[in-house]
Every structure is written in C-alpha cells, then in structure tokens.
Design a protein around this motif. Sequence first.
Motif: not given
Length: 475
Positions: A284, A288, A449
């Motif tokens: 995540v 990201g 995510c």
Amino acid sequence: MSTVVARRVSVSVPSALIAPLLVFVLLDGFIQGSVVSLLPVIRDTLHTDTAQAMWITAAQFLSAAVCVPAFGRLGDLHGHRLMLRVALASITLGTVLCALAPTLPVFLAGRVLCGPLSSMLPLSVGLVRDRLDTAGSRRAVSLLAAALILGATTGTATAGPLSSLSGGGRAVLWNLAVLAVAGLGLALTPLIARTERRASGRMDWTGALLLGVGLTLLLGSIAQGTTLGWLSPTVVGGLLLAPVALGLWVRSSLRSPQPLIDVRAMASRAIAPAFACGFAAGVVVLGGQGVTIAFLDAVPEKAGYGFGLPHWQIGLWIAVPALVSFCTAGVSAAIGRRLGYRTMLSLAFLLLAAGFAVKMVGYGVLPLWYAGHMISDAGVGLAISGLPTVISEWSPRDRAATSTAVYYNLKEAGGSIAGAAVAAVFSGLLTQSTQQPSLTAYLLLWGMCGIVALVSAVLIRLTPPHHPPVEQVTG
C-alpha cells in the motif's frame, strides 16, 4: 548463585542511548530518499538510458535483501553496536564510490555497498529492546520510525533543489558521502551503547545464503519484468528458481538447531498476522508512491485527469502528508498505550482504506483528493511504527533485530511486487488517444490498495491481545 527475578520498571528513553540511533536512521532515510529523487540527474551524468538507470535502485534493494537479515542476526549474536559500525563503514565506502563513479557499473558497485543502509532500523530496534524496558522501547521504536520517515521526506524534498543550486547531482552525491563519513565517526565514539544480552549460538550462513539467493532471484526478476518483458527467459527463469531457493531455505531452517530466522515462530498466531500486515504495508505505502506522483503530474487537458503540478511543487505536496506520517509515528507509543496495539494498528489500516476511498471519490478536486492523501498518511505513520513494536516484542529478546529485519524485508518485497503490478496496470489500461494510463487504471489501483488495507485491519485482530510477558533479568 545467580537468581532470576521479575522486573517491571518505568524507564524513560535515555537521550544518550536513543540520540545516536536517531541520527543513523535519519541518515538511512535521507540517503535513500535523495538517490531516488536524483535518478534522472544521475542517469544523465552517467550517460545511460532510463531502463539501465532502473538498476540504480534495484542494486541497493537487492543488496539490502541479503544484508538486512544477515546484519540483524549478526547484531543479535555479536552486538548491535559492532554491526552498526560495520554497516556504516560499508555505507561510507559505497557513497564515496558513487560520488566518484565515472560509469554505471562502478556506480552500481557503490550502491551494492550501501545495502546495509536498510539494517539501521533493525539494529537500532534490537539495541533498544536489549537496553530498555517495554515502555521505554515502545517510545524509542516510535521515535525511530518517525526519524526514518523524516529522513526520507527531507531527502526526497531537498535533493532536487540542491542539485539545481550546486550545479548537478555529483555535488549532492558528495554531500551524501560526507554525511556517511560523519555517521561512521559518530558510530566509532563511545556514545553508542553496548548490547548487554547477546544471543547464544552461531550464524546460520547456509540459511543466509539460501535466503539471499531466493530474495535476489524473486525481487530482481520482478524489478526487471517491465523492462525485459515478463515472458523473457531471464525473468521467467528467475521467477521459477526463486521458490526453489526459498523452499530450500525453509527446509534448512526447520532442520537447523539455530536458524537464521525461526520459521516456526514466524508462523505462530502471535506474530504471523503482523508479518503479513508488514507485507501489506509495503504494497500500500511503497507501491502507491509512484501512482501518487504520476497523478499529480498528469495534465488534465491531455490526460483527462490529474492536476498538472510542476515538478518542484510535487515535492512540496508530497512532503506535507509525509510530515503527518512523521507526527503520527512519533505519538504511536502513546496511542498504543491508550488503545492497545491491536486496536491502534486496525485504526491505522482503516485510515489507509478511508484515504484511498476519498481519493477515488475526489479525484477531480485537488483539496478533496489531497485530504484523502493526508488521511492515508496518518495511517501510514501509525502502521510503520506500530508493526515493528509488535513484532520485536513478540519475538525473543535476543532475536529482536532479526525479527525486525524480516519485517523490513517483507515490507520492501510488498513494495516491489506492488510496483510491478502498477506497471502492468498502467501498460494494460491505456487511453488510446493519448497512450497514457486511463483514469480507470488509477481508480483500480486505489481500490485495490483500499481492499488490502481493509483486509489488514481485520487480519491484525487475529493476533492475541498484546500483553508482552514480564521481563526477566539475571541478578
């Protein structure tokens, strides 16, 4: 005759112990953040192309995959202070070599020598777990996690402007070398505390070799998948051989009386969910980062989405949420004490999920989208400071650095796999008229995510209530 007595005392974090460790972890984050920001400048300085320049991050990452668990275990066995000094000596040589490097291969050799950078946090956690009681080590770990965030944020935000002001990336690389020399000088002083209780046994070199080979094959293949093609013989061969090497490592660890990593302990209910959440945090958080920068950079008139921010502004827009992470990491020990670490970590992943949901809803409005980013980064700070605390406390005291090193590698592996997934989604969902990733690609990635974060919020609840055993000391 020695007697074993129980001791539970309230000890504040001694500045003499924690201050040098904070410097080392700041150095770790600053160097890594600076080099990532300088990749385009370094590429041009070394007269190479973008594909080859991707090895600049991959080389240090692959070196870290081998160094982190080995340095963590050696620190538990022979003293964390000694291994901090060895790590900083290697980092100093690596940064000097990078500053001098006339060609890409020489630069990559320097990056390999910088692999022990990533062992700064595990070794520091091992030392504070050895020297402090539970309350003191919790506060120390939260400060160390905050320092890592602050260092990475500062390095990322300042490397570009410093490069412009100083006339190129070479000057910034020399500044990093000077900082590494200063860190080594600090490590050689008597200010660094000695480990009082070392682990017994010996180093499992066979396990270290098999684990290093397996991680290198896996992460190296993933790193090169988008460049060489996922069906290329090199990538396919690496992905097929990696499980074999990792399987041999598991087999060797189960048979060894003193394994590098206790696989059975990793699989226990007390700690396995935390390791899984560490991997999820890497997916995540690290996966990201590139998506966020790409969306801020995208020009609405061309792509149909994004905010078209100049590059110098993107660094500032990224820095503010990172400072939110720094603040929440710094207070995580207090929040964990009040709510309990399971509840705090569940809250952290719920904040991450909520932030991604706000991004999906507010993708066309910068203030709303940015609010989602701030919410997510508040969860990031709690997650990446709380997880090492839980993992180190549920591990034997003489394996705190080793266990934290495993968490670190799992987090980095999650980020690497997520990076490959991002590249695949971006290349698979293109807008035909612009040949840029479509808005659907961004929404899909944010949604994925968010789901990973929600699953992690539930998964961490599978750990038993976090009440570490009363500390035992020999008197």
